[in-house]
Design a protein around this motif. Structure first.
Motif, PDB file in Angstrom:
ATOM      1  N   LYS A  17       0.792  -1.255   0.165  1.00  0.00           N
ATOM      2  CA  LYS A  17      -0.017   0.079   0.003  1.00  0.00           C
ATOM      3  C   LYS A  17       0.801   1.133   0.038  1.00  0.00           C
ATOM      4  O   LYS A  17       0.446   2.308   0.362  1.00  0.00           O
ATOM      5  CB  LYS A  17      -1.094  -0.031   1.272  1.00  0.00           C
ATOM      6  CG  LYS A  17      -1.879  -1.162   1.348  1.00  0.00           C
ATOM      7  CD  LYS A  17      -2.893  -1.064   2.515  1.00  0.00           C
ATOM      8  CE  LYS A  17      -3.883  -2.240   2.398  1.00  0.00           C
ATOM      9  NZ  LYS A  17      -4.761  -2.116   3.812  1.00  0.00           N
ATOM     10  N   LYS A  20       0.887   4.828  -4.919  1.00  0.00           N
ATOM     11  CA  LYS A  20      -0.438   5.186  -5.193  1.00  0.00           C
ATOM     12  C   LYS A  20      -0.682   4.766  -6.672  1.00  0.00           C
ATOM     13  O   LYS A  20      -1.750   4.978  -7.350  1.00  0.00           O
ATOM     14  CB  LYS A  20      -0.624   6.879  -5.215  1.00  0.00           C
ATOM     15  CG  LYS A  20      -0.517   7.474  -3.938  1.00  0.00           C
ATOM     16  CD  LYS A  20      -0.677   8.811  -3.948  1.00  0.00           C
ATOM     17  CE  LYS A  20      -0.661   9.487  -2.588  1.00  0.00           C
ATOM     18  NZ  LYS A  20      -1.058  10.985  -2.529  1.00  0.00           N
ATOM     19  N   THR A  21       0.225   4.213  -7.218  1.00  0.00           N
ATOM     20  CA  THR A  21       0.079   3.555  -8.589  1.00  0.00           C
ATOM     21  C   THR A  21       0.053   1.865  -8.328  1.00  0.00           C
ATOM     22  O   THR A  21       0.743   1.294  -7.432  1.00  0.00           O
ATOM     23  CB  THR A  21       1.108   3.973  -9.583  1.00  0.00           C
ATOM     24  OG1 THR A  21       2.303   3.655  -8.946  1.00  0.00           O
ATOM     25  CG2 THR A  21       1.103   5.188  -9.895  1.00  0.00           C
ATOM     26  N   ASP A  93      -3.855   3.749  -8.666  1.00  0.00           N
ATOM     27  CA  ASP A  93      -4.924   3.286  -7.907  1.00  0.00           C
ATOM     28  C   ASP A  93      -6.197   4.264  -7.677  1.00  0.00           C
ATOM     29  O   ASP A  93      -5.855   5.086  -7.211  1.00  0.00           O
ATOM     30  CB  ASP A  93      -4.239   2.961  -6.558  1.00  0.00           C
ATOM     31  CG  ASP A  93      -5.003   1.871  -5.627  1.00  0.00           C
ATOM     32  OD1 ASP A  93      -6.159   1.898  -5.844  1.00  0.00           O
ATOM     33  OD2 ASP A  93      -4.588   1.281  -4.882  1.00  0.00           O
ATOM     34  N   TYR A  96      -7.282   6.757  -4.888  1.00  0.00           N
ATOM     35  CA  TYR A  96      -6.765   8.153  -4.933  1.00  0.00           C
ATOM     36  C   TYR A  96      -7.492   9.133  -5.944  1.00  0.00           C
ATOM     37  O   TYR A  96      -7.207  10.287  -6.024  1.00  0.00           O
ATOM     38  CB  TYR A  96      -5.374   7.992  -4.978  1.00  0.00           C
ATOM     39  CG  TYR A  96      -4.592   7.179  -4.068  1.00  0.00           C
ATOM     40  CD1 TYR A  96      -4.524   7.689  -2.758  1.00  0.00           C
ATOM     41  CD2 TYR A  96      -4.157   5.763  -4.446  1.00  0.00           C
ATOM     42  CE1 TYR A  96      -3.983   6.927  -1.823  1.00  0.00           C
ATOM     43  CE2 TYR A  96      -3.556   5.124  -3.127  1.00  0.00           C
ATOM     44  CZ  TYR A  96      -3.421   5.610  -2.160  1.00  0.00           C
ATOM     45  OH  TYR A  96      -2.944   4.935  -1.301  1.00  0.00           O
TER      46      TYR A  96
END
Length: 431
Positions: A17, A20-21, A93, A96
């Motif tokens: 985690k 953010k991709t 992801d 976001y």
């Protein structure tokens, strides 16, 4: 997490985690053959530019934009005895993205795009589009020729040709050669495409906040048949020559490029691999190294001086930028640094510093999704899955005697100098 999807097809899932991709990498791995390198490089160019659904580069770029700026690319890599066609895709992801409303999550859409590129390319009349083929062949030709504009790259390639005389697959660039490229037809590339899909080992790697079920479900839609498991190791093993190969060329360069090649017959799966990494770091692989300190800084004989170790080919190379008239002096002082390590003359302070530098670099790689994805292929090819804590413990245990033992196995094999006219070199000043 390493998963066998079917014979010859594997998945490495790196759940995290942290980013953010979600990064996706698909490697098609074949035996390295000189006769196939250029065709595979051109195939990568052609596949990257269009699909049946997105028949132009513009259409494909628009689709990437619709995927909220997803990145996509195809490249080729030489890795020991293997040639790799590598597809990469990175998507945001969507948790976001405040305005994301599509029913299909971005990871699945990214996998669908890769599926289209691989299994539904632009094949009007059953062959690659003639215009696309001709344009991409010209683009690859330009790319190969432009590499020689980088004189350090050119010097290193010429050095490889000396080092691996009689072994064209090892001597050749991963992009191939211009002579073969000019002879390739669309039919040749179509045959290469079918060969890749049918026989290449396939390594898929995914990093990000995504579950195994989502990845395997997406892969289940890909028509990848079982294929033979690779039986050959990725290491290129070779016999050292008793005589050093030497070469030089004249070119319009202000700064001469003197490169040296050695055999270091230690490979990634060998017990002495980590001591070899530490040796390279101490010799020339870091700004703390003997080459940087003594050749560049103290003796002021080089604009730069560094070394690189390839654990898949057992080759160690030294790169220097010098004044041409100093060539013999530079070779002598580089040799002195190697002899010092062969004699065990490595201070405890320098050993500690280079080990700390290697640890920091390893920890920094954890912040790079692409480096982690690339590491997954290396682990898959070598069957080495080593936890960071285990690697760190082994690094801490490397001693001066270990480095000395590695250094004593190093033997000079080739030297190459790319230089300007003597009058030009004489007018250079140290920078």
């Amino acid at each position: 997490m390493h998963v066998r999807i079917r014979d010859g097809v594997t998945l490495d899932l790196l759940p995290t985690k942290k980013f953010k991709t979600i990064g996706i990498k698909v490697d098609f791995v074949a035996p390295l053959q000189a006769t196939a390198i250029t065709a595979r490089a051109l195939l990568a160019q052609v596949l990257e530019t269009s699909t049946a659904e997105y028949p132009t580069q513009t259409a494909l770029a628009r689709q990437l934009s619709r995927l909220y700026g997803a990145s996509f690319g195809i490249s080729v890599v030489k890795l020991g005895t293997k040639h790799v066609i590598r597809l990469t895709c990175s998507v945001v992801d969507e948790q976001y993205l405040e305005q994301y409303q599509d029913t299909m999550p971005l990871f699945e859409r990214g996998m669908a795009l890769l599926q289209a590129v691989l299994f539904a390319p632009l094949l009007p009349n059953g062959n690659f589009d003639p215009t696309t083929f001709t344009q991409q062949r010209q683009n690859l030709l330009t790319a190969i020729k432009s590499l020689d504009d980088d004189k350090q790259y050119l010097a290193n390639r010429r050095l490889q040709e000396l080092l691996f005389t009689g072994q064209p697959a090892q001597a050749m660039s991963a992009l191939g050669d211009v002579t073969t490229l000019g002879e390739l037809t669309a039919n040749d590339i179509l045959a290469t495409y079918h060969e890749m899909l049918a026989h290449d080992a396939v390594h898929v790697a995914v990093i990000g906040n995504v579950s195994e079920k989502r990845v395997t479900t997406a892969l289940a839609a890909w028509p990848l048949a079982e294929r033979l498991e690779p039986t050959t190791e990725p290491y290129y093993r070779w016999t050292a020559r008793s005589q050093v190969q030497a070469g030089d060329d004249e070119a319009p360069v202000v700064q001469a490029k003197l490169n040296l090649a050695y055999q270091l017959p230690i490979y990634r799966s060998d017990a002495d691999f980590l001591p070899a990494v530490v040796f390279n770091a101490a010799f020339g692989g870091t700004p703390l190294s003997l080459l940087f300190t003594n050749v560049r800084e103290k003796a002021s004989l080089a604009y730069y001086a560094s070394s690189d170790y390839n654990p898949f080919t057992g080759a160690l190379t030294v790169q220097t930028g010098i004044q041409a008239q100093n060539q013999e002096r530079v070779i002598a002082i580089v040799t002195e640094q190697l002899q010092a390590l062969q004699a065990g003359k490595l201070s405890a302070e320098l050993l500690a510093e280079v080990k700390a530098s290697l640890l920091n670099a390893r920890l920094a790689s954890l912040d790079s999704p692409q480096r982690q994805l690339t590491g997954a292929l290396n682990s898959g090819l070598t069957h080495l899955q080593e936890p960071l804590t285990h690697w760190q413990e082994k690094l801490a245990q490397v001693t001066v005697a270990d480095v000395q033992r590695v250094a004593q196995q190093v033997s000079l094999q080739a030297t190459y100098c790319l230089h300007g006219k003597e009058t030009g070199d004489a007018n250079e000043t140290r920078v």
